[in-house]
Scaffold this motif. Structure first.
Motif, PDB file in Angstrom:
ATOM      1  N   ASN A   2      11.709 -29.780  -8.013  1.00  0.00           N
ATOM      2  CA  ASN A   2      12.115 -28.412  -7.744  1.00  0.00           C
ATOM      3  C   ASN A   2      11.063 -27.433  -8.239  1.00  0.00           C
ATOM      4  OD1 ASN A   2      14.696 -28.915  -6.639  1.00  0.00           O
ATOM      5  ND2 ASN A   2      15.469 -29.360  -8.679  1.00  0.00           N
ATOM      6  N   SER A   3      10.877 -26.350  -7.504  1.00  0.00           N
ATOM      7  CA  SER A   3      10.021 -25.260  -7.954  1.00  0.00           C
ATOM      8  C   SER A   3      10.872 -24.017  -8.082  1.00  0.00           C
ATOM      9  CB  SER A   3       8.882 -25.015  -6.954  1.00  0.00           C
ATOM     10  OG  SER A   3       9.397 -24.687  -5.691  1.00  0.00           O
ATOM     11  N   VAL A   4      10.565 -23.188  -9.074  1.00  0.00           N
ATOM     12  CA  VAL A   4      11.349 -21.988  -9.314  1.00  0.00           C
ATOM     13  C   VAL A   4      10.786 -20.845  -8.503  1.00  0.00           C
ATOM     14  CG1 VAL A   4      12.100 -20.320 -11.042  1.00  0.00           C
ATOM     15  CG2 VAL A   4      11.952 -22.738 -11.639  1.00  0.00           C
ATOM     16  N   VAL A   5      11.674 -20.159  -7.776  1.00  0.00           N
ATOM     17  CA  VAL A   5      11.289 -18.946  -7.055  1.00  0.00           C
ATOM     18  C   VAL A   5      12.085 -17.803  -7.640  1.00  0.00           C
ATOM     19  CG1 VAL A   5      10.663 -20.138  -4.936  1.00  0.00           C
ATOM     20  CG2 VAL A   5      13.005 -19.402  -5.245  1.00  0.00           C
ATOM     21  N   VAL A  53      13.891 -28.677  -3.385  1.00  0.00           N
ATOM     22  CA  VAL A  53      14.200 -27.322  -2.953  1.00  0.00           C
ATOM     23  C   VAL A  53      13.769 -26.349  -4.038  1.00  0.00           C
ATOM     24  CG1 VAL A  53      16.143 -27.967  -1.481  1.00  0.00           C
ATOM     25  CG2 VAL A  53      16.545 -27.435  -3.883  1.00  0.00           C
ATOM     26  N   GLY A  54      13.462 -25.115  -3.619  1.00  0.00           N
ATOM     27  CA  GLY A  54      13.148 -24.088  -4.589  1.00  0.00           C
ATOM     28  C   GLY A  54      14.388 -23.712  -5.383  1.00  0.00           C
ATOM     29  N   LEU A  55      14.182 -23.238  -6.606  1.00  0.00           N
ATOM     30  CA  LEU A  55      15.289 -22.831  -7.461  1.00  0.00           C
ATOM     31  C   LEU A  55      15.380 -21.321  -7.492  1.00  0.00           C
ATOM     32  CD1 LEU A  55      14.700 -25.253 -10.477  1.00  0.00           C
ATOM     33  CD2 LEU A  55      16.214 -25.574  -8.507  1.00  0.00           C
ATOM     34  N   LEU A  56      16.588 -20.816  -7.383  1.00  0.00           N
ATOM     35  CA  LEU A  56      16.797 -19.382  -7.471  1.00  0.00           C
ATOM     36  C   LEU A  56      16.459 -18.926  -8.886  1.00  0.00           C
ATOM     37  CD1 LEU A  56      17.751 -16.880  -5.953  1.00  0.00           C
ATOM     38  CD2 LEU A  56      20.083 -17.456  -6.588  1.00  0.00           C
ATOM     39  N   GLY A  57      15.616 -17.896  -8.977  1.00  0.00           N
ATOM     40  CA  GLY A  57      15.139 -17.459 -10.276  1.00  0.00           C
ATOM     41  C   GLY A  57      15.758 -16.155 -10.727  1.00  0.00           C
ATOM     42  N   GLY A  58      15.029 -15.406 -11.540  1.00  0.00           N
ATOM     43  CA  GLY A  58      15.526 -14.152 -12.067  1.00  0.00           C
ATOM     44  C   GLY A  58      16.730 -14.381 -12.970  1.00  0.00           C
ATOM     45  N   TRP A 225      25.963  -8.125  -1.383  1.00  0.00           N
ATOM     46  CA  TRP A 225      24.917  -7.823  -2.355  1.00  0.00           C
ATOM     47  C   TRP A 225      25.161  -8.643  -3.623  1.00  0.00           C
ATOM     48  CZ3 TRP A 225      26.451  -5.319  -6.975  1.00  0.00           C
ATOM     49  CH2 TRP A 225      27.760  -4.808  -6.964  1.00  0.00           C
ATOM     50  N   GLY A 226      24.377  -8.384  -4.660  1.00  0.00           N
ATOM     51  CA  GLY A 226      24.560  -9.083  -5.928  1.00  0.00           C
ATOM     52  C   GLY A 226      24.256 -10.560  -5.809  1.00  0.00           C
ATOM     53  N   PHE A 227      25.010 -11.372  -6.530  1.00  0.00           N
ATOM     54  CA  PHE A 227      24.784 -12.817  -6.534  1.00  0.00           C
ATOM     55  C   PHE A 227      24.847 -13.394  -5.127  1.00  0.00           C
ATOM     56  CE2 PHE A 227      27.087 -16.933  -6.438  1.00  0.00           C
ATOM     57  CZ  PHE A 227      26.010 -17.745  -6.786  1.00  0.00           C
ATOM     58  N   THR A 228      25.859 -13.015  -4.349  1.00  0.00           N
ATOM     59  CA  THR A 228      25.996 -13.572  -3.000  1.00  0.00           C
ATOM     60  C   THR A 228      24.817 -13.189  -2.125  1.00  0.00           C
ATOM     61  OG1 THR A 228      28.409 -13.488  -3.205  1.00  0.00           O
ATOM     62  CG2 THR A 228      27.498 -13.748  -0.991  1.00  0.00           C
ATOM     63  N   GLY A 229      24.380 -11.938  -2.203  1.00  0.00           N
ATOM     64  CA  GLY A 229      23.219 -11.522  -1.428  1.00  0.00           C
ATOM     65  C   GLY A 229      21.972 -12.296  -1.793  1.00  0.00           C
ATOM     66  N   ASN A 230      21.743 -12.471  -3.090  1.00  0.00           N
ATOM     67  CA  ASN A 230      20.561 -13.213  -3.536  1.00  0.00           C
ATOM     68  C   ASN A 230      20.628 -14.682  -3.124  1.00  0.00           C
ATOM     69  OD1 ASN A 230      19.301 -11.019  -4.754  1.00  0.00           O
ATOM     70  ND2 ASN A 230      20.305 -11.369  -6.723  1.00  0.00           N
ATOM     71  N   LEU A 231      21.822 -15.274  -3.246  1.00  0.00           N
ATOM     72  CA  LEU A 231      21.974 -16.676  -2.876  1.00  0.00           C
ATOM     73  C   LEU A 231      21.747 -16.881  -1.383  1.00  0.00           C
ATOM     74  CD1 LEU A 231      22.691 -19.597  -3.542  1.00  0.00           C
ATOM     75  CD2 LEU A 231      25.107 -18.983  -3.253  1.00  0.00           C
ATOM     76  N   LEU A 232      22.327 -16.014  -0.541  1.00  0.00           N
ATOM     77  CA  LEU A 232      22.139 -16.158   0.901  1.00  0.00           C
ATOM     78  C   LEU A 232      20.686 -15.946   1.288  1.00  0.00           C
ATOM     79  CD1 LEU A 232      25.308 -14.398   2.362  1.00  0.00           C
ATOM     80  CD2 LEU A 232      24.841 -16.852   2.199  1.00  0.00           C
ATOM     81  N   ASP A 233      20.032 -14.974   0.669  1.00  0.00           N
ATOM     82  CA  ASP A 233      18.626 -14.727   0.947  1.00  0.00           C
ATOM     83  C   ASP A 233      17.799 -15.979   0.634  1.00  0.00           C
ATOM     84  OD1 ASP A 233      16.569 -12.419   1.490  1.00  0.00           O
ATOM     85  OD2 ASP A 233      15.809 -13.465  -0.280  1.00  0.00           O
ATOM     86  N   HIS A 234      18.083 -16.588  -0.498  1.00  0.00           N
ATOM     87  CA  HIS A 234      17.388 -17.812  -0.912  1.00  0.00           C
ATOM     88  C   HIS A 234      17.713 -18.963   0.044  1.00  0.00           C
ATOM     89  CE1 HIS A 234      15.713 -20.880  -3.499  1.00  0.00           C
ATOM     90  NE2 HIS A 234      16.892 -21.452  -3.652  1.00  0.00           N
TER      91      HIS A 234
END
Length: 265
Positions: A2-5, A53-58, A225-234
């Protein structure tokens, strides 16, 4: 491995702009036709099992020490053939497969009124987190677990504001017509939206709330938006479906003390 994005939608403390991002194969693609969508979701699940897979970061970046102090939860990323026709014309109609979301009750303690993926806290009888996601989806949108094909899980991510460590579960159904009921205590209504419409550049923006920034997707009843927005974008980036969009566009949201909700300014 895994790589962190950092996540296309920056979050609290992250001043970077959102990014459409290239697909894993180097291109940027539209949502595929429905048969290809299921296959792509299955491939993503297989890649996740292999740690590819890339890892969701931030703020959502997984930290095992922090995760040990959080409660376990799961969300269901549920795709289906589109409501208009079972064949699914993908980019020709601009819809592609459908995605299921729910609008949370404004009376909930955590994330009131927000648009989210079906899901919730793990219970002792669940057995595993895939069953958690299926149980919660059944409670929230009325779709029996037997009608969902689980295609894999993405690596767990953190949601600090509610202190959950969340596992996204990838699912596919051909019986979306049976998702007809909602839990009135938790859900206002179910939102079924074409992935292609979510990925339309005109439906994309960075949503800012009290200085915190996340990826945003416009749906008829508001913004994801928020967590769901970031997760879907990823997720869409990992699937190779993200389309270029104006990452400088911002939509400001504010807290409405009367309603107890986050609303557009």
């Amino acid at each position: 491995m895994n790589s962190v994005v950092s996540g296309p939608g920056p979050v609290a403390g992250d001043a970077r702009g959102t990014s459409a991002g290239p697909a894993p194969d180097g291109g940027v693609h539209l949502a595929p036709k429905v048969g290809a969508a299921r296959a792509a979701l299955a491939r993503l699940g297989a890649r996740a099992r292999q740690g590819d897979v890339g890892l969701l970061g931030g703020v959502h970046a997984y930290d095992p020490d922090v995760a040990a102090t959080y409660r376990a939860a799961a969300v269901l990323v549920l795709l289906s053939p589109p409501a208009d026709d079972g064949a699914g014309d993908g980019p020709a109609t601009g819809a592609g497969p459908d995605l299921f979301l729910v609008q949370r009750s404004p009376h909930l303690r955590h994330h009131p009124g927000q648009i989210a993926l079906p899901g919730g806290r793990a219970e002792p009888g669940d057995g595993d987190l895939a069953n958690t996601a299926l149980r919660e989806a059944h409670e929230e949108i009325g779709l029996l677990p037997d009608h969902v094909e689980v295609l894999g899980e993405l690596p767990p991510v953190l949601v600090p504001i509610s202190r959950y460590v969340v596992t996204p579960v990838l699912g596919w159904t051909t019986r979306a017509d049976l998702a007809t009921r909602v839990d009135p205590g938790e859900v206002l209504h179910t939102i079924r939206v074409g992935v292609g419409r979510l990925l339309d550049p005109s439906a994309r923006a960075a949503v800012t709330v009290r200085g915190h920034r996340s990826a945003g997707f416009r749906v008829p009843s508001g913004w994801v938006w928020g967590f769901t927005g970031n997760l879907l974008d990823h997720l869409f980036t990992e699937l190779g479906w993200t389309r270029p969009w104006d990452t400088s566009r911002e939509v400001a949201m504010a807290y409405d003390a009367v309603q107890g909700l986050i609303v557009p300014e």
